[in-house]
Design a protein around this motif. Structure first.
Motif, PDB file in Angstrom:
ATOM      1  N   GLU A 168     -14.547 -33.187 -23.294  1.00 45.03           N
ATOM      2  CA  GLU A 168     -13.744 -33.349 -24.501  1.00 45.03           C
ATOM      3  C   GLU A 168     -13.700 -32.050 -25.302  1.00 45.03           C
ATOM      4  N   LEU A 169     -14.819 -31.304 -25.280  1.00 44.58           N
ATOM      5  CA  LEU A 169     -14.830 -30.030 -25.978  1.00 44.58           C
ATOM      6  C   LEU A 169     -13.859 -29.047 -25.331  1.00 44.58           C
ATOM      7  N   LEU A 170     -13.767 -29.113 -23.985  1.00 40.83           N
ATOM      8  CA  LEU A 170     -12.796 -28.264 -23.287  1.00 40.83           C
ATOM      9  C   LEU A 170     -11.372 -28.603 -23.734  1.00 40.83           C
ATOM     10  N   ASP A 171     -11.084 -29.882 -23.967  1.00 38.75           N
ATOM     11  CA  ASP A 171      -9.762 -30.293 -24.455  1.00 38.75           C
ATOM     12  C   ASP A 171      -9.470 -29.677 -25.822  1.00 38.75           C
ATOM     13  N   VAL A 172     -10.472 -29.675 -26.697  1.00 40.49           N
ATOM     14  CA  VAL A 172     -10.297 -29.073 -28.024  1.00 40.49           C
ATOM     15  C   VAL A 172     -10.008 -27.587 -27.889  1.00 40.49           C
ATOM     16  N   LEU A 173     -10.743 -26.931 -26.958  1.00 41.15           N
ATOM     17  CA  LEU A 173     -10.532 -25.501 -26.742  1.00 41.15           C
ATOM     18  C   LEU A 173      -9.135 -25.209 -26.204  1.00 41.15           C
ATOM     19  N   LEU A 174      -8.702 -26.027 -25.265  1.00 44.07           N
ATOM     20  CA  LEU A 174      -7.359 -25.818 -24.700  1.00 44.07           C
ATOM     21  C   LEU A 174      -6.292 -25.957 -25.791  1.00 44.07           C
TER      22      LEU A 174
ATOM     23  N   ALA B 211     -13.529 -40.911 -32.139  1.00 49.76           N
ATOM     24  CA  ALA B 211     -13.831 -41.910 -31.117  1.00 49.76           C
ATOM     25  C   ALA B 211     -12.629 -42.795 -30.828  1.00 49.76           C
ATOM     26  N   THR B 212     -11.446 -42.194 -30.641  1.00 49.59           N
ATOM     27  CA  THR B 212     -10.223 -42.969 -30.401  1.00 49.59           C
ATOM     28  C   THR B 212      -9.841 -43.035 -28.933  1.00 49.59           C
ATOM     29  N   GLY B 213     -10.517 -42.234 -28.103  1.00 52.13           N
ATOM     30  CA  GLY B 213     -10.166 -42.193 -26.684  1.00 52.13           C
ATOM     31  C   GLY B 213      -9.243 -41.052 -26.343  1.00 52.13           C
ATOM     32  N   ASN B 214      -8.436 -40.567 -27.303  1.00 50.63           N
ATOM     33  CA  ASN B 214      -7.550 -39.422 -27.085  1.00 50.63           C
ATOM     34  C   ASN B 214      -8.027 -38.321 -28.017  1.00 50.63           C
ATOM     35  N   ILE B 215      -8.754 -37.374 -27.443  1.00 48.52           N
ATOM     36  CA  ILE B 215      -9.425 -36.377 -28.267  1.00 48.52           C
ATOM     37  C   ILE B 215      -8.430 -35.466 -28.968  1.00 48.52           C
ATOM     38  N   ARG B 216      -7.284 -35.186 -28.311  1.00 47.77           N
ATOM     39  CA  ARG B 216      -6.317 -34.264 -28.913  1.00 47.77           C
ATOM     40  C   ARG B 216      -5.687 -34.908 -30.160  1.00 47.77           C
ATOM     41  N   GLU B 217      -5.277 -36.178 -30.021  1.00 45.41           N
ATOM     42  CA  GLU B 217      -4.668 -36.866 -31.159  1.00 45.41           C
ATOM     43  C   GLU B 217      -5.694 -37.056 -32.279  1.00 45.41           C
ATOM     44  N   ALA B 218      -6.936 -37.399 -31.869  1.00 48.24           N
ATOM     45  CA  ALA B 218      -7.987 -37.600 -32.870  1.00 48.24           C
ATOM     46  C   ALA B 218      -8.271 -36.308 -33.610  1.00 48.24           C
ATOM     47  N   CYS B 219      -8.207 -35.205 -32.901  1.00 48.62           N
ATOM     48  CA  CYS B 219      -8.487 -33.907 -33.509  1.00 48.62           C
ATOM     49  C   CYS B 219      -7.372 -33.551 -34.514  1.00 48.62           C
ATOM     50  N   LYS B 220      -6.091 -33.795 -34.134  1.00 47.10           N
ATOM     51  CA  LYS B 220      -4.979 -33.527 -35.046  1.00 47.10           C
ATOM     52  C   LYS B 220      -5.099 -34.380 -36.307  1.00 47.10           C
ATOM     53  N   HIS B 221      -5.426 -35.663 -36.119  1.00 46.30           N
ATOM     54  CA  HIS B 221      -5.571 -36.569 -37.254  1.00 46.30           C
ATOM     55  C   HIS B 221      -6.692 -36.095 -38.175  1.00 46.30           C
ATOM     56  N   ALA B 222      -7.803 -35.619 -37.579  1.00 43.72           N
ATOM     57  CA  ALA B 222      -8.938 -35.146 -38.383  1.00 43.72           C
ATOM     58  C   ALA B 222      -8.572 -33.888 -39.145  1.00 43.72           C
ATOM     59  N   ILE B 223      -7.714 -33.041 -38.553  1.00 45.61           N
ATOM     60  CA  ILE B 223      -7.278 -31.828 -39.251  1.00 45.61           C
ATOM     61  C   ILE B 223      -6.434 -32.208 -40.463  1.00 45.61           C
TER      62      ILE B 223
END
Length: 752
Positions: A677-683, A716-728
């Motif tokens: 999941e961290l690799l997804d955030v990096l990408l 903890a939504t299952g889609n780390i990219r969407e969760a990361c955007k929402h958190a931003i």
């Protein structure tokens, strides 16, 4: 070698009671073993033990007490002190200091009374009775003392009566006293009683000492066949047990036996074996006795020069000066030898000195020998009256002491003297008495031969017994052969198994090399030679899916060693020139460039930092980050400096796009985001940096950092990219970048 015998002494005992004492100290054991062989040294060791150690109040003789005494060399227990006094007493007695010996035993008695050691007290009493009896030879007094000790033993406690050691030593001393009084039957009875105690509890060494004592008893009473049997038992058992000191003592007794039987070659053989041992103890008084015996043998063999050599060696030995009787005896032997060599002046000189010394001692046996030698010298000098006078004096002493050998020689010299004086009737009378003693001696020899016949009968009966044992031995040999065959078969099987193991090891080594090669192929990029993650599954077929998962878990596990302890900084680097270098330079030049670039980056790594060739144009760099507040721009500058340093003369696009994130991503929940999941955030962050770089035509970096209070549920939504955007958007994740237009970055994230 001297050391060989000294080491051997540590394992033997030469106590006069034929008992093997085990003392509480190794020093005392060594001293006890030297009592007869080298009494001066035994006295020195025991004295040092008493003088250099402090008496403790531990009277027990348990293994723990012995261990404590051995560990602490400054202490001595009452038992150890008593043992030292007993050793000193025996050593002083052997050195001729009877009064000092008795005083040491008195000191030992006081210690036994002070520390309430009744068993040891009785043991000391037995030793004291032995030494006093050997000194004054008062058998009546000795028996009275032994009766007193026996009555005290009977009145002792039940526990004390269970200890047979005192009774054994008491019985052996009674046997010696009876033997001294020529009560042969009583002595044999006592020896049998002692053997009953011996069979119950004593060791092989004590058994050997017992048989040596029995052999010495029979030898003294001229029962040669019985003595030979007992001494041979002690001889072979000593050889089997490698007991050097006991073997030397048996050799001395066997030499005496063969000397008395006039088997001089065998006597000399056993004396030579004894001398080989005692030569290692130059100050030993026993060495002087052995040399004296060897001189006597050479004298009777007619080898007078060799006899003289040995007699002079005895005369020069330091122990000889301490015993006036020994000095007299050796001078008489020298005089007799010179008489045989017809050197009358020297014979008279040594005889005269012996006669002078005899005035200061009471030694009837030596007086008789000196008188006989004087008679012999006078006979050769044609002085018949002196022959008769001296031979008569020797005869009186011999008859008083009931010494048959001296009587026989006296009668013979009287016969020669009267014949020389011209008195044939008197000469004939004494010659008849001489012949009567010779006949008596012959009868004794005949009786010995009869005893030998009886023993031959016993040997024949034993042979019948041995024949049955021979059959049993054959059966054992057959079983032994079977065992050998089985052992040989097992040996062959072991060899086959050994080669099988070697073959298996060779196969395992080959497989290990193949696995290493496979691991290298799977986890190394084929062109840049850097660690690779992307090509793993592509290289494996479906049949190796499980192996793939194992390898993948191993390799990805290397990204994060300890999830709860590691603090890492993950950097995704996008390099445009890696994407375009083949089209710009050609395939071969591109291969060389990519491999050189991989080697260059590996040279820049320090410590635990790692780098992976993630995809064609993307690299993943990981390094420890103990401080979360470290500036991401410094990381960007370091990576950019690497790209600038790489082959500066080459014309390549040196712009880079960098995405940065930390692990743990959420400070409050270390394991909420795993490595994938961290690799997804990096990408995602690298993609934003790429878009900014394309727009600005320069190197860019984007750093995503969660605030300290960001909850784990936010991702903890299952889609780390969407969760990361929402958190931003919610402000839970802060975006830092080299591009200062934050609204534009958020718009890029929304459009992504």
């Amino acid at each position: 070698m001297r050391w060989f015998y000294v080491i051997g002494l540590l394992f033997v005992s030469l106590s006069s009671a034929a008992t093997a004492s085990v003392y509480s100290s190794a020093l005392l054991n060594e001293a006890n073993n030297l009592i007869e062989i080298e009494p001066k040294r035994a006295r020195l060791i025991a004295s040092n033990y008493l003088n250099h150690r402090t008496l403790s109040d531990q009277s027990e003789k348990s293994p723990s007490a012995i261990s404590r005494e051995e560990t602490d060399s400054s202490l001595r227990t009452p038992n150890g002190s008593i043992d030292a006094y007993r050793i000193l007493a025996q050593a002083e007695f052997n050195l001729g200091n009877t009064r000092a010996a008795i005083q040491y035993l008195n000191d030992a008695e006081k210690l036994t009374e002070t520390h309430h050691l009744p068993y040891v007290y009785l043991d000391v009493q037995i030793l004291k009775a032995r030494l006093i009896w050997k000194n004054d030879q008062n058998s009546l007094k000795a028996n009275q003392t032994l009766d007193t000790i026996e009555s005290e033993l009977e009145s002792a406690s039940q526990t004390l009566r269970l200890t047979d050691g005192i009774t054994y030593r008491l019985t052996m001393l009674r046997a010696e006293v009876a033997s001294f009084e020529n009560r042969v039957d009583d002595a044999e009875s006592y020896f049998k009683q002692a053997k009953s105690y011996l069979d119950q509890r004593y060791s092989e060494k004590v058994t050997i000492d017992y048989h040596i004592s029995i052999g010495e008893f029979y030898l003294k009473h001229q029962q040669y066949n019985h003595a030979l049997s007992e001494l041979l038992y002690g001889y072979w058992k000593s050889v089997e047990g490698n007991l050097s000191s006991r073997l030397a003592k048996v050799n001395r007794l066997l030499a005496q036996l063969f000397f008395e039987r006039q088997v001089l070659d065998k006597a000399l053989e056993h004396l030579s074996q004894a001398a080989d041992f005692y030569d290692n103890f130059e100050k030993s008084p026993i060495l002087a006795n052995v040399l004296k015996q060897m001189g006597d043998v050479y004298y009777f063999q007619g080898k007078y020069n060799l006899a003289l050599v040995h007699f002079f060696n005895v005369l020069d030995h330091e122990s000889t000066d301490r015993d006036i009787s020994q000095v007299i005896d050796i001078r008489i032997s020298l005089a007799a030898t010179y008489l045989r060599l017809y050197n009358y002046p020297l014979a008279e000189q040594y005889l005269s000195r012996a006669l002078d010394l005899l005035e200061y001692t009471d030694a009837p046996h030596l007086e008789a020998k000196a008188a006989l030698l004087s008679a012999g010298l006078a006979y050769h000098l044609q002085e018949s009256s002196a022959v008769i006078e001296n031979a008569s004096r020797a005869l009186d002493i011999a008859l008083a002491s009931d010494n048959t050998v001296l009587s026989k020689r006296s009668y013979f010299l009287l016969s020669l003297g009267y014949e020389q004086a011209g008195q044939p009737q008197q000469a004939l009378s004494y010659l008849k008495q001489y012949n009567a003693l010779v006949a008596l001696k012959q009868q004794t020899l005949n009786r010995v031969s009869e005893d030998a016949f009886r023993q031959q009968k016993e040997f024949a009966e034993q042979t019948l017994h041995y024949s049955g044992q021979e059959l049993e031995l054959k059966r054992y040999k057959l079983e032994h052969r079977k065992f050998q065959k089985i052992s040989f078969a097992l040996f062959l099987f072991s060899i086959i198994l050994f080669f099988f193991v070697l073959r298996r090891g060779y196969i395992i080594q080959n497989q290990a090399r193949e696995i290493d090669s496979l691991r290298e192929d799977l986890f190394t990029h084929s062109r840049s030679k850097m660690s690779n993650l992307r090509m793993l599954n592509a290289k494996l077929s479906n049949s190796l899916l499980q192996t793939s998962q194992t390898f993948e878990q191993w390799q990805l596990g290397e990204l994060i060693h300890e999830p709860l302890n590691d603090r890492l900084r993950f950097v995704m680097i996008d390099l445009p020139f890696l994407r375009n270098m083949y089209t710009q330079n050609g395939y071969k030049a591109g291969l060389e460039l990519e491999e050189a670039f991989g080697a260059f980056l590996k040279s820049k790594l320090e410590g635990p930092a790692r780098i992976y060739h993630f995809s064609d144009a993307n690299l993943l760099y990981i390094e420890p980050n103990s401080e979360r507040n470290t500036s991401p721009e410094s990381m960007f500058r370091k990576v950019q400096s690497w790209i600038v340093e790489f082959e500066p003369e080459r014309n390549i696009n040196r712009n880079i796009r960098v995405g940065i994130a930390d692990y743990p991503f959420l400070p409050r929940a270390y394991t909420a985001i795993n490595d994938q999941e961290l690799l997804d955030v990096l990408l995602m962050s690298t993609n934003i940096a790429r878009e900014i770089s394309l727009k600005e035509r320069s190197s860019q970096w984007v750093y995503l950092k969660a605030i300290d209070s960001a909850p784990a549920a936010s991702l903890a939504t299952g889609n780390i990219r969407e969760a990361c955007k929402h958190a931003i958007n919610q402000g839970l994740i802060k975006v830092q970048s080299s591009y200062k237009n934050e609204d534009s970055i958020k718009k890029m994230l929304k459009d992504d």
